[in-house]
Design an enzyme around this catalytic site. Structure first.
Site, mmCIF file in Angstrom:
data_model
loop_
_atom_site.group_PDB
_atom_site.id
_atom_site.type_symbol
_atom_site.label_atom_id
_atom_site.label_comp_id
_atom_site.label_asym_id
_atom_site.label_seq_id
_atom_site.Cartn_x
_atom_site.Cartn_y
_atom_site.Cartn_z
ATOM 1 N N SER A 143 36.600 50.874 37.096
ATOM 2 C CA SER A 143 35.711 50.083 36.232
ATOM 3 C C SER A 143 34.273 50.383 36.630
ATOM 4 O O SER A 143 33.997 50.657 37.813
ATOM 5 C CB SER A 143 35.970 48.586 36.426
ATOM 6 O OG SER A 143 34.952 47.821 35.804
ATOM 7 N N TYR A 157 36.526 41.472 41.985
ATOM 8 C CA TYR A 157 37.075 42.482 41.061
ATOM 9 C C TYR A 157 36.365 43.814 41.267
ATOM 10 O O TYR A 157 37.007 44.872 41.374
ATOM 11 C CB TYR A 157 36.902 41.977 39.625
ATOM 12 C CG TYR A 157 37.225 42.988 38.549
ATOM 13 C CD1 TYR A 157 38.550 43.314 38.264
ATOM 14 C CD2 TYR A 157 36.217 43.600 37.804
ATOM 15 C CE1 TYR A 157 38.852 44.234 37.259
ATOM 16 C CE2 TYR A 157 36.505 44.506 36.805
ATOM 17 C CZ TYR A 157 37.822 44.822 36.533
ATOM 18 O OH TYR A 157 38.120 45.741 35.534
#
Ligand code: NAP
Length: 248
Positions: A143, A157
């Protein structure tokens, strides 16, 4: 040799888009899911409609015994695996580090980091030349959070995806002579359920216009990059993380 790809979290979002595009590229597809059996079944139906074989298998990637079963079931149904897409992932929700609870931290790392390690280990033991395999390809889904940090929102995250970037580089080098290429795609803001949570339903509308290209991306735009990295066209590419983010 028949191309067979196992996609973790292949039932929805980016994973489902990879499954559809892989089917068009002649792959048989193992569709892993955790909870949503109906979504997985509908992806299987779409793959079969495209003329390829598919199987849906429930397993949580954070449990190594379930991961071993997953690989055994997909191999039994479709034949030897030639590619793995480590796609299943969760955000763990919004929280600052100072108030982050340990259960969330564990869940995020077990799903986003331990899961890809467990799956890669199974894939390596089946695909590597030294194990008698034919080689293959692993694509991890990272990501842009890994390089943006997601401060004030979800550092847990972002840190898990930073681990995936290092995992990709290191494993790519470790397996250079084993016939297995390891790469990653680093998506930006993509229009999937992950960005439609109850706690922040307007996330796409709020952040989309701030992307340099002025819009969110689609799951299909990520799938195109994944399929390219898996393909023979990328045969000299390994240990690479490809950012697909509209410039974000
Ligand atoms: P999504 O729409 O929420 O779909 C997540 C998928 O992962 C579902 O198929 C889900 O299956 C599966 N899954 C979740 N936990 C699992 C577990 N423990 N074991 C097995 N499967 C599990 O998410 P997405 O947006 O497509 O995200 C896919 C990947 O891209 C993730 O790694 C995510 O971090 C990454 N990513 C997404 C974005 C974005 O903006 N959307 C941006 C950057 C990176 P069930 O529904 O059956 O549980």
């Amino acid at each position: 040799m028949q191309k067979v790809v196992l996609i973790t979290g292949g039932s929805r979002g980016i994973g489902a888009a990879v499954a559809r595009l892989a089917a068009r590229g002649g792959y048989s597809v193992g569709v892993n899911y955790n909870k949503d059996a109906a979504a997985a079944a509908s992806v299987v139906a779409e793959v079969e409609k495209a003329g390829q074989h598919a199987v849906a298998v429930q397993a949580t990637v954070s449990d190594e015994a379930q991961v071993a079963e997953l690989f055994a079931k997909v191999t039994k149904a479709l034949g030897p695996i030639t590619a793995l897409v480590n796609n299943a992932g969760i955000t763990g929700g919004k929280a600052e580090v100072r108030s982050l609870d340990t259960v969330t931290l564990q869940r995020v790392f077990e799903t986003n980091v331990y899961g890809p390690f467990y799956c890669a280990r199974e894939a390596i033991n089946r695909m590597s030349l030294s194990s008698g395999g034919q080689g293959g390809s692993i694509v991890n889904i990272s990501s842009v959070a890994a390089v943006m940090g997601a401060g004030g929102e979800r550092v847990h995250y972002a840190a898990s995806k930073g681990a995936i970037d290092a995992f990709t580089l290191g494993l790519g080098r470790e397996l250079g002579k084993e016939g297995i290429r390891v790469n990653a795609v680093r998506p930006g803001l993509i229009d999937t359920d992950m960005n439609r949570s109850a706690e922040d339903p307007d996330r796409l509308a709020r952040i989309g216009p701030t992307v340099p290209m002025g819009r969110t991306g689609t799951a299909e735009e990520i799938a195109e990059a994944v399929i390219w990295l898996m393909s023979d066209a990328a045969r000299y590419v390994t240990g690479h993380v490809l950012t697909v983010s509209g410039g974000r």
